[in-house]
Design a protein around this motif. Structure first.
Motif, PDB file in Angstrom:
ATOM      1  N   ASP A   1      28.332 -74.716  -9.957  1.00 37.47           N
ATOM      2  CA  ASP A   1      28.928 -74.920  -8.640  1.00 37.47           C
ATOM      3  C   ASP A   1      29.455 -73.573  -8.144  1.00 37.47           C
ATOM      4  O   ASP A   1      30.486 -73.085  -8.605  1.00 37.47           O
ATOM      5  CB  ASP A   1      30.049 -75.947  -8.700  1.00 37.47           C
TER       6      ASP A   1
ATOM      7  N   LYS B   1      33.376 -72.763 -11.576  1.00 40.03           N
ATOM      8  CA  LYS B   1      32.810 -73.937 -12.235  1.00 40.03           C
ATOM      9  C   LYS B   1      31.329 -73.733 -12.470  1.00 40.03           C
ATOM     10  O   LYS B   1      30.612 -73.239 -11.610  1.00 40.03           O
ATOM     11  CB  LYS B   1      33.034 -75.187 -11.370  1.00 40.03           C
ATOM     12  N   GLU B   2      30.898 -74.131 -13.639  1.00 43.18           N
ATOM     13  CA  GLU B   2      29.481 -74.000 -13.970  1.00 43.18           C
ATOM     14  C   GLU B   2      28.649 -74.894 -13.044  1.00 43.18           C
ATOM     15  O   GLU B   2      29.004 -76.028 -12.765  1.00 43.18           O
ATOM     16  CB  GLU B   2      29.251 -74.387 -15.431  1.00 43.18           C
TER      17      GLU B   2
ATOM     18  N   GLN C   1      39.809 -69.472 -13.413  1.00 46.78           N
ATOM     19  CA  GLN C   1      39.649 -70.880 -13.785  1.00 46.78           C
ATOM     20  C   GLN C   1      39.008 -71.711 -12.679  1.00 46.78           C
ATOM     21  O   GLN C   1      38.519 -72.813 -12.918  1.00 46.78           O
ATOM     22  CB  GLN C   1      41.009 -71.472 -14.130  1.00 46.78           C
ATOM     23  N   LYS C   2      38.986 -71.179 -11.449  1.00 43.99           N
ATOM     24  CA  LYS C   2      38.376 -71.919 -10.342  1.00 43.99           C
ATOM     25  C   LYS C   2      36.844 -71.874 -10.391  1.00 43.99           C
ATOM     26  O   LYS C   2      36.186 -72.623  -9.679  1.00 43.99           O
ATOM     27  CB  LYS C   2      38.859 -71.350  -9.009  1.00 43.99           C
TER      28      LYS C   2
ATOM     29  N   SER D   1      28.474 -67.139 -16.324  1.00 42.99           N
ATOM     30  CA  SER D   1      27.312 -67.902 -16.804  1.00 42.99           C
ATOM     31  C   SER D   1      25.973 -67.287 -16.416  1.00 42.99           C
ATOM     32  O   SER D   1      24.969 -67.989 -16.289  1.00 42.99           O
ATOM     33  CB  SER D   1      27.376 -69.350 -16.293  1.00 42.99           C
TER      34      SER D   1
ATOM     35  N   LYS E   1      32.408 -65.645 -18.031  1.00 44.71           N
ATOM     36  CA  LYS E   1      32.675 -66.901 -17.339  1.00 44.71           C
ATOM     37  C   LYS E   1      31.671 -67.155 -16.211  1.00 44.71           C
ATOM     38  O   LYS E   1      31.533 -68.273 -15.722  1.00 44.71           O
ATOM     39  CB  LYS E   1      34.098 -66.849 -16.764  1.00 44.71           C
TER      40      LYS E   1
ATOM     41  N   PRO F   1      33.150 -72.754  -5.236  1.00 50.72           N
ATOM     42  CA  PRO F   1      34.510 -72.301  -5.577  1.00 50.72           C
ATOM     43  C   PRO F   1      34.590 -70.798  -5.778  1.00 50.72           C
ATOM     44  O   PRO F   1      35.600 -70.169  -5.431  1.00 50.72           O
ATOM     45  CB  PRO F   1      34.818 -73.066  -6.869  1.00 50.72           C
ATOM     46  N   THR F   2      33.517 -70.203  -6.331  1.00 54.41           N
ATOM     47  CA  THR F   2      33.504 -68.749  -6.522  1.00 54.41           C
ATOM     48  C   THR F   2      33.468 -68.028  -5.185  1.00 54.41           C
ATOM     49  O   THR F   2      34.201 -67.059  -4.951  1.00 54.41           O
ATOM     50  CB  THR F   2      32.286 -68.341  -7.363  1.00 54.41           C
TER      51      THR F   2
END
Length: 902
Positions: free
Chosen positions: A382, A379-380, A376-377, A345, A343, A385-386
């Motif tokens: 971005d 985001k590719e 789920q938080k 990427s 996840k 959020p991580t």
């Protein structure tokens, strides 16, 4: 780049040592154990090479360590090549049985000799590597067990960009590095910027962060700052452009423009015109996320930094998430971890952030919960959020410390000590117990945040310690996004820090960092922050009223510097700073007195006053002096003060004032017995009017008096001695000055005798330009006899010094002696042969000395003899010819200088 090659060689050695062929040779030669030890040593070294490479960019000691390591690793690699040659020879002999030379070479007798030599060589190289490997502990290098695939990828990027930058070209070339956020573009550019080949190839290197608005004038200013280490004194496009052209014109330079966002072609053209005056072969390296910028600027094909592939991603994740980078056996964490990594990427920053977050979670259930509820938080394209996930897991004390970064602008460089002091001032540091130092706890907070990937760029000192960090744009965005909800107490005016011109912390004397109140004259009630106060700042509105609020909000402040020239009053509300340890009030030319409330600062450790030309009086105790018991027990009078530095205060008279409200004669015993119970270091320079101070009977570290009066010291000695002999409640555990280690006296015109009999702990004594001092009253040699700890002694400018004090013959601990400008000194006594520890002896401008004593020949410990400006003595010491030459011929270093006659 050299370290990248070193890593690859180390990997090749490890692979060779694990091969079947080398194991077979090890068995045949009986060196299996040595080869295994060598493999373990190289593996240990390889594990820290990645961190060593990063540190070597800013740490010369690590670079030296890598250079030593490189030589031995190359030797090990050559040795293994010899082993494999030997293996091939054996195979050849086995196959054809015909090679006579081979058979002779491998005969039984030769084999024993060869085996011994090879075994010895292996052991010797392994021992060298062990010694170098052990040195790595000095630099606190982190182990990073990484698979060769990931390293090869980074090495490829490094080499390829370096190749393009160093290629021949007649023009100023522009090479963009592109890639999404979090790939490490800036880090890669830093390694290249600090590469040895770059240093050799380019005459000039410059670095400018342009992540904010791309105004050509601002960019030029940043470029010039990187060259001169300070802001240019001029402003305006034309003036700055002229300076830039003068600085880079005709020079082959490398310029890094980091984190570029400008897509305005005209602005680029305006900047390029200025930069094209560089010599052919100059290069501009750009880091940017924008492909459009790459197309606009590039004259050399862009380098697109790609995400990690599946194998590389997993390798990086293992490095940070699992102990020692090793996958746990029979654990569901591996399966869950691979789902999580997929996840991510292939973005290294995301992988490292999540990996370190999960490394703190011991249970498999915790990993599963993270995958199901928080993954789920992510985001590719971005990363915030991580990073927010990692922030959410911080303990509360670290959350508020991190959120405090929001007051700093992007690309702001922060000293670690300043940051920790700011945290302390705001009350963010909570020690687990009362005895723990707040600065030490703050350091732990800092390193914890650093480890959790909340900083991207850290600078280290020569000892490998992080002392400075840079506010990465990602960290700034994250801190800004969380600060509002967490720290509502942060004054809105502190957020204006990005608009202030002064954005650094001043170093004042021996105080590490000075946190200073800055008050803007135009927005006195709105713009207050903890920054350096320069001489040009306007402090007309620095009133007691405005300070009341400031001091109330900074009740945990530890270091305060009010060094300036514009205000004439220190507000009494300073007493609200109950935790203040260091106070600097230097360079305040209008201040005439200090508030008595300063004496209430129960934790004040250091007080510094320098160049306060109008200062006349220092704070006295708040309470009236009723009796001696009250004086001694009055805790309101600087109970923790250990260091006082007073320099160039020409009108300062004393620590109290004569007035009706304070009706005590300064010469009375009661008054003099006001004391500093813990004062350990007293420095008074250029204060000729200062003749009275509170007592300081427990002075231990240092006493410096220069162009000042001896009277305060004499008062302490006299009154402490009389108090000890009387029935007063003040009792002293030892005679005054008996624990003192260092004394420096210069220009003391009222010093007639020196109480050397008390100085039993003294290690360093220097007396200069004290014309009234007579040291010749020690007829029986008893006074100086007690100086058993004295290491260095200096006499300068003492016209009454006719002979060295007799008691000095008993001071056998003396290592350094200097006698200068003592015209009445006629001879050096023969008893100097008692100085069995003397290593350095200096004689300068002593015209009365016409010979050296015979005892000089018996000073076998003497390593250096210096004789300056003593013509007669110098003639007697001429090599081979001088009458005194036999007395000094054994001394290794002789430094003789005649008077300068030009």
């Amino acid at each position: 780049m050299a370290e990248a090659i070193l890593f690859d060689i180390a990997a090749r050695i490890i692979e060779s040592l694990g091969s079947h062929a080398l194991k077979e040779i090890g068995l045949l030669w009986g060196v299996t154990d040595e080869l295994e030890k060598l493999k373990n040593t190289v593996s240990t070294i390889q594990a820290v090479l990645l961190d060593a490479e990063e540190q070597s960019a800013v740490n010369c000691q690590v670079r030296d360590w890598l250079e030593k390591l490189k030589d031995v690793v190359y030797d090990a690699d050559d040795l293994l090549d010899g082993f494999f040659t030997e293996h091939l020879l054996r195979e050849m002999m086995t196959r054809d049985k015909m090679a006579k030379k081979v058979r002779i070479f491998l005969s039984k007798s030769n084999q024993l000799v060869y085996n011994f030599k090879m075994g010895h060589k292996i052991k010797a190289i392994r021992q060298k590597l062990d010694a170098i490997s052990n040195d790595r502990t000095k630099f606190h290098l982190d182990e990073r067990p990484v698979e060769i695939g990931v390293r090869a990828r980074n090495t490829h990027s490094y080499k390829e960009i370096l190749k393009r930058l160093l290629s021949d070209s007649e023009n100023v070339g522009i090479l963009p590095i592109t890639g999404i956020r979090g790939l490490g573009k800036t880090t890669l550019a830093q390694f290249i910027f600090n590469d040895e080949e770059i240093d050799k190839h380019f005459q000039l290197k410059m670095w400018a962060c342009v992540s904010e608005s791309f105004e050509v004038e601002k960019v030029i200013g940043k470029i010039l700052e990187s060259m001169k280490k300070k802001k240019p004194d001029v402003s305006g496009m034309d003036a700055l452009g002229r300076i830039l052209r003068e600085e880079i014109g005709g020079k082959k330079y490398l310029l890094v423009l980091d984190d570029v966002w400008n897509e305005d072609v005209k602005k680029w053209d305006d900047l390029k015109v200025l930069l094209e005056v560089g010599a052919s072969g100059s290069r501009i390296l750009i880091t940017t996320r924008s492909k459009i910028i790459a197309q606009i600027t590039q004259t050399i094909a862009e380098y697109s930094l790609q995400c990690l592939d599946e194998r590389e991603s997993w390798c990086l994740f293992k490095q940070v998430a699992f102990e020692n980078g090793q996958e746990p056996v029979n654990s569901r964490k591996v399966e869950v971890g691979k789902e999580i990594v997929e996840k991510c990427s292939g973005v290294p920053l995301v992988i490292k952030t999540i990996g370190r977050l999960l490394s703190l979670e011991n249970s498999e259930e915790g990993w599963v919960s993270f995958k199901n509820n928080k993954l789920q938080k992510i985001k590719e394209n971005d990363i915030l959020p991580t990073l927010k996930l990692s922030y959410d897991q911080l303990p509360s004390h670290l959350k508020q410390c991190f959120a405090y970064y929001s007051i700093f602008p992007k690309d702001y460089v922060m000293e670690k000590s300043k940051l920790i002091n700011l945290w302390i001032a705001k009350g963010f540091i909570k020690p687990p117990n009362q005895n723990e130092c707040l600065e030490d706890v703050g350091h732990e907070y800092f390193m914890d945040l650093l480890w959790r990937s909340f900083f991207q760029e850290a600078e280290m000192d020569d000892l490998g310690n992080v002392f400075m960090i840079k506010m990465h744009d990602l960290m700034h965005d994250l801190a800004s996004s969380v600060a509002g909800s967490l720290i509502t107490r942060l004054e809105s005016e502190e957020k204006s820090i990005s608009d202030l011109k002064t954005q650094h912390v001043s170093v004042v004397g021996n105080i590490d960092f000075s946190l200073v109140i800055r008050t803007s004259s135009s927005k006195a009630s709105k713009t207050r922050t903890l920054l350096c106060l320069g001489e040009s700042e306007n402090l007309q509105d620095f009133s007691s009223t405005s300070c009341e609020a400031i001091f109330s909000s900074l009740k945990f402040l530890r270091v305060l510097g009010l060094d300036g020239r514009q205000f004439d009053l220190v507000p009494s509300s300073i007493c609200k700073l109950k935790h203040l340890r260091d106070l600097d009030l230097s360079w305040n030319e209008k201040i005439k007195k200090l508030p008595d409330s300063i004496s209430r600062l129960q934790n004040l450790y250091s007080l510094r006053l320098s160049s306060c030309s109008s200062l006349e009086e220092l704070p006295r105790g708040i309470t009236k002096l009723v009796n001696l018991r009250h004086l001694y027990n009055d805790e309101s009078f600087f109970p923790s003060l250990e260091q006082i530095v007073i320099n160039y205060c020409p009108n300062l008279k004393g620590w109290w004032r004569r007035s009706d409200s304070y009706n005590v004669d300064v010469n009375t015993t009661d008054h003099a017995l006001l004391l500093f119970p813990r004062l350990s270091e007293l420095i008074i320079e250029q204060c000729p009017m200062l003749t009275s101070l509170p007592m300081f009977p427990h002075l231990e570290e240092k006493l410096v008096l220069e162009n000042a009066s001896w009277k305060p010291v004499q008062q302490t000695i006299t009154n402490a001695s009389s108090s000890s002999a009387s029935s007063t409640p003040i009792a002293f555990s030892s005679p005054p000055l008996s624990k003192l280690k260092t004394i420096f006296l210069s220009g003391i015109h009222d010093l007639e005798t020196l109480p050397v009999q008390n100085l039993v702990s003294l290690q360093h004594l220097t007396i200069a330009d004290c014309p009234m001092l007579d040291l010749g009253n020690d007829e029986h040699g008893m006074q100086w006899k007690g100086l058993k700890s004295l290491i260095s002694l200096g006499f300068t400018g003492m016209p009454k010094l006719v002979s060295l004090p007799l008691g000095l013959q008993h001071v056998t601990s003396l290592r350094r002696l200097q006698i200068s400008d003592c015209s009445s000194l006629l001879a050096i006594p023969e008893w100097i042969c008692n100085w069995a520890s003397l290593e350095e002896f200096t004689i300068s401008k002593c015209s009365g000395l016409t010979s050296l004593p015979e005892a000089m020949s018996r000073l076998t410990s003497l390593k250096t003899l210096k004789i300056y400006d003593c013509p007669i003595l110098l003639r007697r010491c001429e090599q081979e010819r001088g009458e005194d030459w036999p007395k000094i011929a054994h001394i290794p270093k002789l430094d003789f200088r005649l008077p300068y006659l030009g």
